[in-house]
Design a protein around this motif. Structure first.
Motif: not given
Length: 94
Positions: A32-40, A22-25, A42-47
């Motif tokens: 794809e939505e162009g979200r902030d790099c820091e948010d991406v 789910g985190q990778i999705s 952070t989510q990638l680290a959680a995955a």
């Protein structure tokens, strides 16, 4: 070395893997939505942590089973061979 999971062990590992999935999705969607790099990141680290924890749980279960099999004399592998195999597994996650 065949890995056997039972009840809580299986559901725990599967839950961790589903969480990582789910985190990778979420990461893909964020990119794809162009979200902030820091948010991406952070989510990638959680995955990544979720995958690591699943891997360590699998290895810990395998280690416990190997020790039990060794005490029962079931596997046929020497202690040194088993140690080398488990070390290789641990290093694959490092």
């Amino acid at each position: 070395m065949e890995l056997r999971f039972e009840g809580d062990e299986l559901s725990s590992v599967l839950n961790r893997l589903r969480r990582a999935q789910g985190q990778i999705s979420g990461v893909v969607r964020m990119i794809e939505e162009g979200r902030d790099c820091e948010d991406v990141v952070t989510q990638l680290a959680a995955a990544s942590r979720a995958l690591d924890r699943a891997g360590f749980a699998i290895i810990a279960t395998g280690l416990q089973q190997c020790l039990n099999d060794e005490q029962d004399g079931a596997d046929g592998a020497t202690t040194e061979q088993m140690r080398a195999r488990l070390e290789k597994l641990f290093l694959s996650l490092a």
